[in-house]
Design a protein around this motif. Sequence first.
Motif, mmCIF file in Angstrom:
data_model
loop_
_atom_site.group_PDB
_atom_site.id
_atom_site.type_symbol
_atom_site.label_atom_id
_atom_site.label_comp_id
_atom_site.label_asym_id
_atom_site.label_seq_id
_atom_site.Cartn_x
_atom_site.Cartn_y
_atom_site.Cartn_z
ATOM 1 N N PRO A 397 0.881 -1.157 0.029
ATOM 2 C CA PRO A 397 -0.124 0.017 -0.029
ATOM 3 C C PRO A 397 0.822 1.260 0.105
ATOM 4 C CG PRO A 397 -0.867 -1.497 1.601
ATOM 5 C CD PRO A 397 0.383 -2.169 1.039
ATOM 6 N N LEU A 398 1.974 1.070 0.439
ATOM 7 C CA LEU A 398 3.147 2.329 0.208
ATOM 8 C C LEU A 398 3.430 2.730 -1.143
ATOM 9 C CD1 LEU A 398 5.557 1.332 3.226
ATOM 10 C CD2 LEU A 398 3.208 2.605 3.321
ATOM 11 N N LEU A 399 2.850 1.913 -2.074
ATOM 12 C CA LEU A 399 3.349 2.249 -3.769
ATOM 13 C C LEU A 399 1.698 2.239 -4.287
ATOM 14 C CD1 LEU A 399 6.017 -0.286 -4.342
ATOM 15 C CD2 LEU A 399 6.254 2.008 -3.574
ATOM 16 N N PRO A 400 0.970 3.149 -3.870
ATOM 17 C CA PRO A 400 -0.193 3.176 -4.341
ATOM 18 C C PRO A 400 -0.443 3.395 -5.833
ATOM 19 C CG PRO A 400 0.156 5.460 -3.426
ATOM 20 C CD PRO A 400 1.447 4.320 -3.088
ATOM 21 N N GLY A 401 -1.366 2.440 -6.488
ATOM 22 C CA GLY A 401 -1.684 2.488 -7.780
ATOM 23 C C GLY A 401 -0.922 1.312 -8.627
ATOM 24 N N VAL A 402 0.414 0.933 -7.986
ATOM 25 C CA VAL A 402 1.225 -0.071 -8.546
ATOM 26 C C VAL A 402 0.728 -1.351 -8.466
ATOM 27 C CG1 VAL A 402 3.660 -0.593 -8.855
ATOM 28 C CG2 VAL A 402 3.072 1.812 -8.094
ATOM 29 N N PRO A 403 0.495 -2.163 -9.489
ATOM 30 C CA PRO A 403 -0.018 -3.360 -9.526
ATOM 31 C C PRO A 403 1.029 -4.543 -9.469
ATOM 32 C CG PRO A 403 -0.137 -2.801 -11.845
ATOM 33 C CD PRO A 403 0.420 -1.651 -11.075
ATOM 34 N N ASP A 404 0.599 -5.705 -9.426
ATOM 35 C CA ASP A 404 1.396 -6.928 -9.223
ATOM 36 C C ASP A 404 2.799 -6.686 -8.566
ATOM 37 O OD1 ASP A 404 -0.414 -8.152 -10.896
ATOM 38 O OD2 ASP A 404 0.616 -6.759 -12.715
ATOM 39 N N GLY A 406 3.542 -8.534 -5.868
ATOM 40 C CA GLY A 406 3.862 -9.769 -5.323
ATOM 41 C C GLY A 406 2.851 -10.098 -4.154
ATOM 42 N N ASP A 407 3.125 -11.258 -3.230
ATOM 43 C CA ASP A 407 2.239 -11.829 -2.363
ATOM 44 C C ASP A 407 2.259 -11.066 -0.830
ATOM 45 O OD1 ASP A 407 1.111 -13.529 -4.200
ATOM 46 O OD2 ASP A 407 2.820 -14.996 -3.516
ATOM 47 N N GLY A 408 3.527 -10.040 -0.719
ATOM 48 C CA GLY A 408 3.595 -9.270 0.396
ATOM 49 C C GLY A 408 4.160 -10.146 1.493
ATOM 50 N N PRO A 409 4.525 -9.732 2.725
ATOM 51 C CA PRO A 409 4.450 -8.214 3.002
ATOM 52 C C PRO A 409 5.237 -7.340 2.294
ATOM 53 C CG PRO A 409 5.547 -9.347 4.980
ATOM 54 C CD PRO A 409 4.998 -10.181 3.784
ATOM 55 N N ALA A 410 6.250 -7.584 1.853
ATOM 56 C CA ALA A 410 7.271 -6.967 0.860
ATOM 57 C C ALA A 410 6.786 -6.692 -0.293
ATOM 58 C CB ALA A 410 8.637 -7.383 0.714
ATOM 59 N N ALA A 411 7.403 -5.727 -1.098
ATOM 60 C CA ALA A 411 6.964 -5.377 -2.507
ATOM 61 C C ALA A 411 8.207 -5.497 -3.467
ATOM 62 C CB ALA A 411 6.451 -4.032 -2.611
ATOM 63 N N GLN A 412 7.842 -6.202 -4.897
ATOM 64 C CA GLN A 412 9.067 -6.310 -5.593
ATOM 65 C C GLN A 412 8.483 -5.729 -6.997
ATOM 66 O OE1 GLN A 412 12.112 -8.004 -5.389
ATOM 67 N NE2 GLN A 412 12.176 -6.881 -7.338
ATOM 68 N N LEU A 413 9.265 -4.681 -7.437
ATOM 69 C CA LEU A 413 8.975 -4.211 -8.763
ATOM 70 C C LEU A 413 9.884 -4.921 -9.934
ATOM 71 C CD1 LEU A 413 9.685 -0.452 -7.558
ATOM 72 C CD2 LEU A 413 7.510 -1.287 -8.408
ATOM 73 N N TRP A 414 9.399 -4.839 -11.084
ATOM 74 C CA TRP A 414 9.987 -5.696 -12.197
ATOM 75 C C TRP A 414 10.036 -4.775 -13.475
ATOM 76 C CZ3 TRP A 414 12.502 -10.069 -11.120
ATOM 77 C CH2 TRP A 414 12.093 -10.730 -9.951
ATOM 78 N N PRO A 415 11.057 -4.887 -14.160
ATOM 79 C CA PRO A 415 11.156 -4.434 -15.452
ATOM 80 C C PRO A 415 10.205 -4.585 -16.480
ATOM 81 C CG PRO A 415 13.171 -5.122 -15.073
ATOM 82 C CD PRO A 415 12.369 -5.878 -13.779
ATOM 83 N N HIS A 416 9.779 -5.975 -16.472
ATOM 84 C CA HIS A 416 8.733 -6.157 -17.413
ATOM 85 C C HIS A 416 7.260 -5.991 -17.036
ATOM 86 C CE1 HIS A 416 8.575 -9.829 -14.513
ATOM 87 N NE2 HIS A 416 7.445 -10.167 -15.084
ATOM 88 N N ARG A 417 7.173 -5.829 -15.775
ATOM 89 C CA ARG A 417 5.740 -5.404 -15.105
ATOM 90 C C ARG A 417 5.555 -3.831 -15.151
ATOM 91 N NH1 ARG A 417 4.948 -9.671 -9.993
ATOM 92 N NH2 ARG A 417 4.814 -11.506 -11.455
ATOM 93 N N HIS A 418 6.803 -3.268 -14.492
ATOM 94 C CA HIS A 418 6.356 -1.930 -14.216
ATOM 95 C C HIS A 418 7.235 -1.007 -15.007
ATOM 96 C CE1 HIS A 418 5.914 -4.501 -10.616
ATOM 97 N NE2 HIS A 418 4.472 -4.058 -10.644
ATOM 98 N N GLY A 419 8.298 -1.562 -15.779
ATOM 99 C CA GLY A 419 9.277 -0.705 -16.387
ATOM 100 C C GLY A 419 10.228 -0.077 -15.765
ATOM 101 N N THR A 420 10.358 -0.505 -14.441
ATOM 102 C CA THR A 420 11.348 0.121 -13.535
ATOM 103 C C THR A 420 12.494 -0.883 -13.270
ATOM 104 O OG1 THR A 420 10.485 -0.723 -11.592
ATOM 105 C CG2 THR A 420 9.587 1.185 -12.322
ATOM 106 N N ASP A 421 13.727 -0.494 -12.694
ATOM 107 C CA ASP A 421 14.737 -1.486 -12.140
ATOM 108 C C ASP A 421 13.921 -2.770 -11.336
ATOM 109 O OD1 ASP A 421 16.462 -0.407 -13.529
ATOM 110 O OD2 ASP A 421 17.418 0.872 -12.079
ATOM 111 N N ALA A 422 14.516 -3.650 -11.148
ATOM 112 C CA ALA A 422 13.743 -4.521 -10.275
ATOM 113 C C ALA A 422 14.055 -4.361 -8.851
ATOM 114 C CB ALA A 422 14.205 -6.038 -10.650
ATOM 115 N N MET A 423 13.456 -3.274 -8.224
ATOM 116 C CA MET A 423 13.848 -2.812 -6.798
ATOM 117 C C MET A 423 12.929 -3.722 -5.736
ATOM 118 S SD MET A 423 15.864 -0.377 -7.038
ATOM 119 C CE MET A 423 15.813 0.199 -5.382
#
Length: 432
Positions: A397-404, A406-423
């Motif tokens: 929830p600390l990344l409002p509007g960003v989908p997909d 992961g299953d939590g409680p941590a968050a994982q960003l991905w290049p192919h899903r979000h266009g960002t580095d895999a933070m």
Amino acid sequence: MLRAVRERDAYANLVLPKLLRERRVSGRDAAFATELAYGACRSMGMLDAVIEAGAGRAVAEIDGPLLDVLRLGVYQLLRTRVGAHAAVDTSVELARAEFGSGKAGFVNAVLRRAGERDQQGWVDALAPRDPVGHMAFEYAHPVWIAQAFADALGASAGELRELLAADDERPAVHLIARPGAITAEELALVTGGEPGRWSPYAVYLDGGDPGAMEPVREGLAGVQDEGSQLVALALTRAELLGPDAGRWLDLCAGPGGKAALLGCLADIDGYHVDAVEPAEHRAELVRTAVRDLPVTVYVADGRDSGLTPGYDRILVDAPCTGLGALRRRPEARWRRTPADVRDLTVLQRELLTAAWDLLRPGGVVVYSTCSPHLPETVAVVADVARRTGAEELDTRPLLPGVPDLGDGPAAQLWPHRHGTDAMFLAALRKPL
């Protein structure tokens, strides 16, 4: 540039812009030079396999400068729209000018052999048979990194091909509009970019030299991946127990992008940020990034900073393998080894533990890495949470509007899903 990377372990993204300025290469020529240089670095594993097949010997037995020419030639043959005749001829002429006719003949023979198949033909001929190894070869990744990505994707490992493909492409430039100085909409208008999808301060550029743009030169904007922006924003959004006294800390601040964003947001609310960086030259980069902001830079080891405890919010953007930012550092994937991970995870645990000791009861620490590798992410967080009794907050929830995420409680960003580095990011709160 290839020679600098090979001989001095130089960073491609630092060497090439300087070379382009020195040689006064601009416009389409600069774009083509960038594609050749970064592409040859990024594709090195595949290129070397094809060169070995064409030369009948290991690349370790080929003179380094000659290998640079071969890599450039094979890259053009297999991964660009440059005509085969032009790719071979220019490479042979380069070899002749540098090394003489004998070496030019060797280059000619290897490249003609390489040109007998297209990229898919060489993948079919040389790639390992197992699915992960095959995809790793096809998308120019070491197998161990592709496997690490598959492990981090977990139940979504079917996305591995999509992820590797995204990681094999040249990424868009992300700018950050400094809060309080310029809006993303204004920055997009001035630069010809478009506002980002997830961060309210992000702007996407198709290309060009961002350092030459007036808002960047004047300090109104900076270059920062949108994923990194989201990490800093997550720290400011996490719910504390008790009021925020405005005492924030960036424990691993170099080179200063996140500290600058935190400083801009702190300035708006009358808060203050302390920033820690152990290396003096990187601390100077932080000082430059946070000039005129309420940020104090300390040159210290984050594991023993000497700072007074009681911080409301602490960011630990820990040193890591950088596997999540490989698309921005084209040579890095071939330098990292699994042996790098052990020492880094020890350091990561020590930094997160030190941050915990500096946090006030009710405060929040956000731990982040630009790597999705499980030993550097969920394993570090789980270990520290178990030892300290930390409350793991749902970070998504600390990344409002960003989908997909992961299953939590941590968050994982991905290049192919979000266009960002895999933070990766996780939020821990200290009980009262």
